[in-house]
Design an enzyme around this catalytic site. Structure first.
Site, PDB file in Angstrom:
ATOM      1  N   GLY A  42      30.184  92.871   2.300  1.00 48.91           N
ATOM      2  CA  GLY A  42      29.053  93.617   2.846  1.00 48.91           C
ATOM      3  C   GLY A  42      27.736  93.282   2.195  1.00 48.91           C
ATOM      4  O   GLY A  42      27.695  92.704   1.118  1.00 48.91           O
ATOM      5  N   GLU A  43      26.672  93.638   2.894  1.00 48.48           N
ATOM      6  CA  GLU A  43      25.316  93.449   2.366  1.00 48.48           C
ATOM      7  C   GLU A  43      24.796  94.838   1.957  1.00 48.48           C
ATOM      8  O   GLU A  43      24.481  95.660   2.826  1.00 48.48           O
ATOM      9  CB  GLU A  43      24.435  92.796   3.436  1.00 48.48           C
ATOM     10  CG  GLU A  43      22.946  92.788   3.151  1.00 48.48           C
ATOM     11  CD  GLU A  43      22.558  92.289   1.749  1.00 48.48           C
ATOM     12  OE1 GLU A  43      23.106  91.273   1.290  1.00 48.48           O
ATOM     13  OE2 GLU A  43      21.714  92.948   1.111  1.00 48.48           O
ATOM     14  N   ASN A  76      33.958  78.608  -3.149  1.00 50.63           N
ATOM     15  CA  ASN A  76      35.379  78.746  -2.869  1.00 50.63           C
ATOM     16  C   ASN A  76      35.594  78.361  -1.423  1.00 50.63           C
ATOM     17  O   ASN A  76      35.062  79.033  -0.536  1.00 50.63           O
ATOM     18  CB  ASN A  76      35.774  80.216  -3.042  1.00 50.63           C
ATOM     19  CG  ASN A  76      36.622  80.446  -4.252  1.00 50.63           C
ATOM     20  OD1 ASN A  76      37.480  79.637  -4.575  1.00 50.63           O
ATOM     21  ND2 ASN A  76      36.385  81.549  -4.915  1.00 50.63           N
ATOM     22  N   GLU A  98      38.177  95.755   0.058  1.00 51.12           N
ATOM     23  CA  GLU A  98      38.692  95.222  -1.200  1.00 51.12           C
ATOM     24  C   GLU A  98      37.814  95.596  -2.375  1.00 51.12           C
ATOM     25  O   GLU A  98      36.599  95.686  -2.235  1.00 51.12           O
ATOM     26  CB  GLU A  98      38.656  93.696  -1.151  1.00 51.12           C
ATOM     27  CG  GLU A  98      39.834  93.073  -0.494  1.00 51.12           C
ATOM     28  CD  GLU A  98      39.738  91.557  -0.613  1.00 51.12           C
ATOM     29  OE1 GLU A  98      39.827  90.904   0.418  1.00 51.12           O
ATOM     30  OE2 GLU A  98      39.553  91.062  -1.738  1.00 51.12           O
ATOM     31  N   SER A 102      23.926  92.904  -5.544  1.00 55.83           N
ATOM     32  CA  SER A 102      23.718  91.542  -5.069  1.00 55.83           C
ATOM     33  C   SER A 102      23.300  91.559  -3.602  1.00 55.83           C
ATOM     34  O   SER A 102      23.948  92.187  -2.767  1.00 55.83           O
ATOM     35  CB  SER A 102      25.028  90.753  -5.234  1.00 55.83           C
ATOM     36  OG  SER A 102      24.882  89.453  -4.719  1.00 55.83           O
ATOM     37  N   SER A 140      21.226  86.176  -3.805  1.00 56.46           N
ATOM     38  CA  SER A 140      21.999  85.016  -3.365  1.00 56.46           C
ATOM     39  C   SER A 140      21.020  83.977  -2.834  1.00 56.46           C
ATOM     40  O   SER A 140      20.583  84.056  -1.694  1.00 56.46           O
ATOM     41  CB  SER A 140      22.998  85.431  -2.282  1.00 56.46           C
ATOM     42  OG  SER A 140      23.903  86.347  -2.831  1.00 56.46           O
ATOM     43  N   LEU A 141      20.687  83.031  -3.678  1.00 54.75           N
ATOM     44  CA  LEU A 141      19.657  82.047  -3.340  1.00 54.75           C
ATOM     45  C   LEU A 141      20.291  80.848  -2.622  1.00 54.75           C
ATOM     46  O   LEU A 141      19.959  80.532  -1.495  1.00 54.75           O
ATOM     47  CB  LEU A 141      18.950  81.612  -4.633  1.00 54.75           C
ATOM     48  CG  LEU A 141      17.672  80.820  -4.495  1.00 54.75           C
ATOM     49  CD1 LEU A 141      16.615  81.598  -3.729  1.00 54.75           C
ATOM     50  CD2 LEU A 141      17.152  80.424  -5.879  1.00 54.75           C
ATOM     51  N   HIS A 142      21.182  80.165  -3.321  1.00 55.65           N
ATOM     52  CA  HIS A 142      22.039  79.111  -2.755  1.00 55.65           C
ATOM     53  C   HIS A 142      21.359  77.836  -2.264  1.00 55.65           C
ATOM     54  O   HIS A 142      22.047  76.876  -1.941  1.00 55.65           O
ATOM     55  CB  HIS A 142      22.930  79.648  -1.630  1.00 55.65           C
ATOM     56  CG  HIS A 142      23.799  80.803  -2.037  1.00 55.65           C
ATOM     57  ND1 HIS A 142      24.323  80.943  -3.304  1.00 55.65           N
ATOM     58  CD2 HIS A 142      24.241  81.893  -1.342  1.00 55.65           C
ATOM     59  CE1 HIS A 142      25.034  82.048  -3.367  1.00 55.65           C
ATOM     60  NE2 HIS A 142      24.997  82.649  -2.198  1.00 55.65           N
ATOM     61  N   CYS A 184      30.731  92.398   7.496  1.00 56.48           N
ATOM     62  CA  CYS A 184      29.332  92.069   7.193  1.00 56.48           C
ATOM     63  C   CYS A 184      28.738  91.386   8.409  1.00 56.48           C
ATOM     64  O   CYS A 184      29.438  90.704   9.152  1.00 56.48           O
ATOM     65  CB  CYS A 184      29.288  91.120   5.993  1.00 56.48           C
ATOM     66  SG  CYS A 184      27.614  90.703   5.438  1.00 56.48           S
TER      67      CYS A 184
HETATM   68  N1  SAH Z   1      25.919  90.372   0.632  1.00 63.69           N
HETATM   69  C1  SAH Z   1      25.641  90.285  -0.778  1.00 63.69           C
HETATM   70  C2  SAH Z   1      26.813  90.612  -1.672  1.00 63.69           C
HETATM   71  C3  SAH Z   1      28.171  90.116  -1.305  1.00 63.69           C
HETATM   72  S1  SAH Z   1      28.584  88.415  -1.514  1.00 63.69           S
HETATM   73  C4  SAH Z   1      25.041  88.940  -1.119  1.00 63.69           C
HETATM   74  O1  SAH Z   1      24.915  88.114  -0.238  1.00 63.69           O
HETATM   75  O2  SAH Z   1      24.640  88.737  -2.261  1.00 63.69           O
HETATM   76  C5  SAH Z   1      28.631  88.108  -3.251  1.00 63.69           C
HETATM   77  C6  SAH Z   1      28.260  86.690  -3.625  1.00 63.69           C
HETATM   78  O3  SAH Z   1      29.299  85.758  -3.297  1.00 63.69           O
HETATM   79  C7  SAH Z   1      27.011  86.174  -2.913  1.00 63.69           C
HETATM   80  O4  SAH Z   1      26.223  85.435  -3.799  1.00 63.69           O
HETATM   81  C8  SAH Z   1      27.616  85.274  -1.858  1.00 63.69           C
HETATM   82  O5  SAH Z   1      26.676  84.367  -1.349  1.00 63.69           O
HETATM   83  C9  SAH Z   1      28.749  84.646  -2.623  1.00 63.69           C
HETATM   84  N2  SAH Z   1      29.781  84.009  -1.790  1.00 63.69           N
HETATM   85  C10 SAH Z   1      30.235  84.383  -0.591  1.00 63.69           C
HETATM   86  N3  SAH Z   1      31.203  83.541  -0.161  1.00 63.69           N
HETATM   87  C11 SAH Z   1      31.369  82.619  -1.109  1.00 63.69           C
HETATM   88  C12 SAH Z   1      32.224  81.479  -1.261  1.00 63.69           C
HETATM   89  N4  SAH Z   1      33.085  81.130  -0.321  1.00 63.69           N
HETATM   90  N5  SAH Z   1      32.116  80.757  -2.397  1.00 63.69           N
HETATM   91  C13 SAH Z   1      31.243  81.100  -3.359  1.00 63.69           C
HETATM   92  N6  SAH Z   1      30.419  82.153  -3.278  1.00 63.69           N
HETATM   93  C14 SAH Z   1      30.460  82.913  -2.162  1.00 63.69           C
END
Ligand code: SAH
Length: 353
Positions: A160-161, A291, A93, A192, A215-217, A113
């Site tokens: 993907g990463e 999401n 996509e 990212s 992507s810290l989270h 991924c």
């Molecule tokens: N693998 C990379 C890039 C792809 S994901 C990464 O981890 O950064 C892109 C971003 O979307 C990342 O910050 C990921 O953690 C976030 N993401 C993935 N699924 C999500 C969801 N369901 N809701 C919100 N953010 C999400």
């Protein structure tokens, strides 16, 4: 033996290829410009290349293109989602978003991924394979051709990463910024990553002016481990050290992505811990309400909670925004369209791009 991939070759390699084919070196630049600047769909469109050489190119190399399976356009904001089929049948996509500052394309770097983040739809069925440089480039080229819109910004934030496909990613970045190609400014590119520490350090050495998004989270190791398996491998301390190193080397401010999951990482205490972690760093925080994904258990934080979280960070003088949602009325975000077509998921499965 499989034919080699013409669209993944940089100019220096094309010059070598021309030598092997007994052609003049300047042909390499012409061919490179046809492919990466004028974005031809077929070798036959290279009008200043002789028919004989065109035939030789066709016989010798693969010319990677993508098959467009589906395109959805948002009535709300014009965001367009593309589903492409690769030559081997894998689906990927990409998304085109229109902003005031230009047109931004979000590309995938892998089919699937293997990072296993617990809230992400793209990782559920695992990794199929790495994308070739040509397959990353062609997402941008195809969308620019298809939409008639000049692409000015690229975010490698789709499925993907990117740092799990490091060499191909790097080649993609160098080719998309090449003056004989689309010549997109490195400053308009964002990569990212979920936080693969050695690759962050390696990437810093390239000294490209690309924006790095992490992507810290989560504000501590324990919480991060419960959300992202990669946190078992690299501690937050190691990750933050690598981020500081990247900033020292490149002078580029890091973006931290923080997806807010209700009751998981969105409390006042979480915000305080995050402030402690980022204090004194030149960075930007992007808050993304999660999401919800059908098969996964996380729910997004409400608007009020997100605003409160944001205010706390702002008060501590941390640069912070809540990410605007694009294309809410279409298969909203990355991962969903692909999964629906692979027959694994219903309409609600979704992942923010
Ligand atoms: N693998 C990379 C890039 C792809 S994901 C990464 O981890 O950064 C892109 C971003 O979307 C990342 O910050 C990921 O953690 C976030 N993401 C993935 N699924 C999500 C969801 N369901 N809701 C919100 N953010 C999400």
């Amino acid at each position: 033996m499989d034919k080699r991939d013409l669209k993944s070759m940089n100019l220096a390699e094309l010059i070598e290829e021309m030598q092997i084919l007994g052609e003049k070196p300047f042909r390499a630049k012409q061919i490179y410009q046809w492919i990466h600047g004028k974005l031809v769909e077929d070798i036959e469109e290279m009008s200043n290349i002789s028919g004989v050489l065109q035939k030789k190119l066709k016989e010798t190399y693969e010319f990677t293109t993508l098959e467009m399976v589906e395109k959805q356009v948002s009535k709300v904001d014009g965001t367009a989602k593309y589903l492409f089929r690769l030559a081997d049948g894998n689906l990927i996509e990409s998304v085109l978003m229109e902003y005031k500052h230009g047109n931004s394309v979000c590309i995938s770097s892998q089919a699937g991924c293997r990072m296993g983040c617990r809230f992400c739809a793209s990782t559920i069925a695992g990794l199929k394979r790495n994308l070739l440089p040509s397959e990353m480039l062609e997402q941008v080229y195809r969308i620019q051709r298809e939409s008639g819109e000049r692409v000015s910004h690229i975010v490698v934030m789709g499925t993907g990463e990117p740092f799990d496909n490091y060499d191909n990613l790097l080649r993609f970045l160098y080719m998309i910024t090449d003056e004989n190609g689309l010549h997109i400014s490195a400053r308009n590119l964002t990569v990212s990553t979920c936080g693969i520490v050695p690759r962050i350090r390696q990437f810093a050495e390239e000294n490209m002016q690309v924006t790095l998004a992490i992507s810290l989270h989560a504000p501590n190791d324990e919480k991060r481990k419960s959300m992202m398996p990669v946190a078992n491998k690299y501690s937050l301390e190691e990750l933050m050290d690598a981020c500081r190193y990247f900033f020292e080397k490149t002078g580029r401010r890091i973006t931290f992505e923080y997806s807010l999951a209700a009751g998981v990482n969105d409390s006042g205490k979480d915000a305080e811990e995050l402030i402690g972690l980022l204090q004194g760093m030149n960075c930007h925080v992007n808050l993304i309400p999660i999401n919800p994904v059908q098969e996964l258990s996380y729910a997004g934080s409400g608007k009020k909670v997100a605003e409160k979280f944001k205010n706390m960070l702002e008060k501590s003088r941390i640069n912070v925004t809540i990410r605007r949602e694009m294309g809410r009325d279409i298969d909203g975000a990355c991962g969903q369209l692909r999964r629906r077509h692979e027959g694994n998921v219903g309409e609600e499965g979704t992942k923010e791009c």
